[in-house]
Write an enzyme that holds these catalytic residues in place. Structure first.
Site, short mmCIF file in Angstrom:
data_model
loop_
_atom_site.label_atom_id
_atom_site.label_comp_id
_atom_site.label_asym_id
_atom_site.label_seq_id
_atom_site.Cartn_x
_atom_site.Cartn_y
_atom_site.Cartn_z
N ARG A 1 -14.04 31.41 6.30
CA ARG A 1 -13.36 30.62 5.28
C ARG A 1 -12.02 30.13 5.81
O ARG A 1 -11.61 30.48 6.91
CB ARG A 1 -13.17 31.48 4.02
N ARG B 1 -6.60 44.35 -14.84
CA ARG B 1 -6.49 43.35 -13.78
C ARG B 1 -6.41 41.94 -14.36
O ARG B 1 -5.69 41.07 -13.84
CB ARG B 1 -7.71 43.42 -12.84
N ARG C 1 -19.54 45.69 -13.26
CA ARG C 1 -18.79 46.62 -12.40
C ARG C 1 -18.86 48.05 -12.94
O ARG C 1 -18.97 49.00 -12.17
CB ARG C 1 -17.33 46.18 -12.27
#
Length: 390
Positions: free
Chosen positions: A177, A270, A281
């Site tokens: 990337r 978060r 998750r």
């Protein structure tokens, strides 16, 4: 010290018959080591990778040749070799005129690792490991669910002891990337190349994610250790299971949250994921925790209910205290050998005598009594000394 025969060797000037009325013609610099009814011919290029030293097997009973699967990262071809049969199914190979970090190698032909690989692969197998002086601290495998804080714990270690710890650089078949550098963020590699290296036993663990391969190579871990640092691997339970099954001797640590409710609160704090992502998750974390606790992989489990206390416990597990030096692990040294030499063996000691004009009255002694580790990584624990020859 008197000389003793070091090994049985044919230099193959005349070749061997291969069972079909045609002679094999290895080059004169090739070395053949006889173990029982089989000769292991070392020299030339490995057919799967011309950059590495080749190995062939000749069976004197059937008078047939075979090309074994060669595991591990092998030595590069050079002008000449000495080879010595060691106990426990190993051959010591000393390269002449090579750099200090590329002169001592071990070829495993009948070790427990080789016997296991033969059963798995169903064919002849040998494996290389590089010989290095001294020992090193065990690598550290740290696992735990997303959001448990293992990344923070590792960052704290790296910040407080930058000269003691290092990360192995993982391999991937995806394209780099923006701003990613090869060899820094990942080793970016072709998929066919990585698949071949996985097949050749050069990876501790690997996984396919969205069609791309990711993995930790044995060499990437050993390179960190060679630099004098202790390697940290941040991988999931499945990866840890693969590492546990490998020949790498590591410490396995699983980091647990104090509760699933606390883990959910951390993930939500978060503020970077959707509800669907959070629920996924949490499901993965629950499975990861159950696997981590019941798998028998991890010798140590940490509960991160208080970050500072958890970090203190982690340092205690690793034998680090406030008095520990920042660079507590010694860098691995190469082995400097004369370009031209003769080799003999006495018990666990290898005697290397320099030959040629201007030779000094000195002999290098390699003590192999404390060696450990082995293919497909490093063979460590070699002790080197220089003595006057007589």
């Amino acid at each position: 010290m008197g000389e003793a025969p070091a090994f049985f060797v044919d230099h193959l000037e005349n070749g061997y018959t291969n069972g079909f009325g045609v002679k094999s013609e290895p080059k004169n610099r090739d070395t053949s080591v006889l173990i029982g009814d089989r000769s292991f011919v070392i020299g030339g290029n490995h057919e799967g990778n011309p950059l590495f030293l080749g190995v062939q097997i000749h069976d004197k009973v059937t008078n047939k040749w075979s090309s074994p699967s060669v595991l591990g990262t092998g030595p590069k071809p050079c002008k000449g070799y000495s080879a010595i049969v060691l106990p426990k199914g190993r051959i010591l190979v000393i390269k002449k005129g090579s750099a200090s970090d590329d002169s001592i190698w071990f070829l495993e032909v009948d070790t427990p690792f080789i016997r296991e690989q033969k059963k798995l692969l169903g064919r002849e197998v040998v494996a290389w490991s590089k010989g290095v002086r001294g020992n090193a601290e065990k690598p550290i495998v740290i696992s735990g669910p997303s959001g448990v804080g293992k990344g923070t714990l590792i960052s704290m270690l790296m910040k407080e002891f930058p000269s003691m710890f290092g990360f192995s650089v993982s391999h991937t078949t995806r394209a780099p990337r923006c701003m990613e550098k090869n060899g820094v963020h990942y080793h970016f590699t072709d998929k066919t190349v990585m698949e071949k290296e996985i097949k050749d036993g050069k990876f501790l663990e690997f996984a396919s994610v969205h069609g791309n391969l990711y993995g930790t190579s044995i060499e990437s871990v050993e390179v960190v250790t060679d630099s004098g640092k202790r390697c940290i691997l941040d991988i999931d339970v499945q990866g840890a299971r693969s590492v546990k099954a490998s020949s790498l001797d590591a410490i396995f640590i699983f980091v647990c949250p104090p509760s699933m409710k606390e883990l959910e609160d951390r993930l939500r704090a978060r503020g970077t994921e959707t509800e669907e992502q959070i629920q996924k998750r949490l499901r993965n974390a629950d499975a990861e925790i159950k696997a981590g606790k019941s798998s028998g992989i991890f010798e140590h489990k940490l509960y991160n209910d208080n970050l500072e206390e958890c970090y203190k416990t982690l340092k205690n597990l690793l034998g680090i205290n406030d008095l520990a030096p920042v660079n507590g692990v010694e860098a691995v040294e190469g082995i400097n050998l004369p370009k031209e030499h003769t080799v003999t063996k006495m018990d666990d000691k290898i005697l290397i005598q320099e030959t040629g004009e201007g030779t000094k009255n000195k002999m290098i002694v390699l003590d192999l009594s404390s060696i450990n580790g082995g293919a497909p990584g490093r063979t460590r624990g070699i002790v080197l000394d220089t003595v006057k020859s007589s």
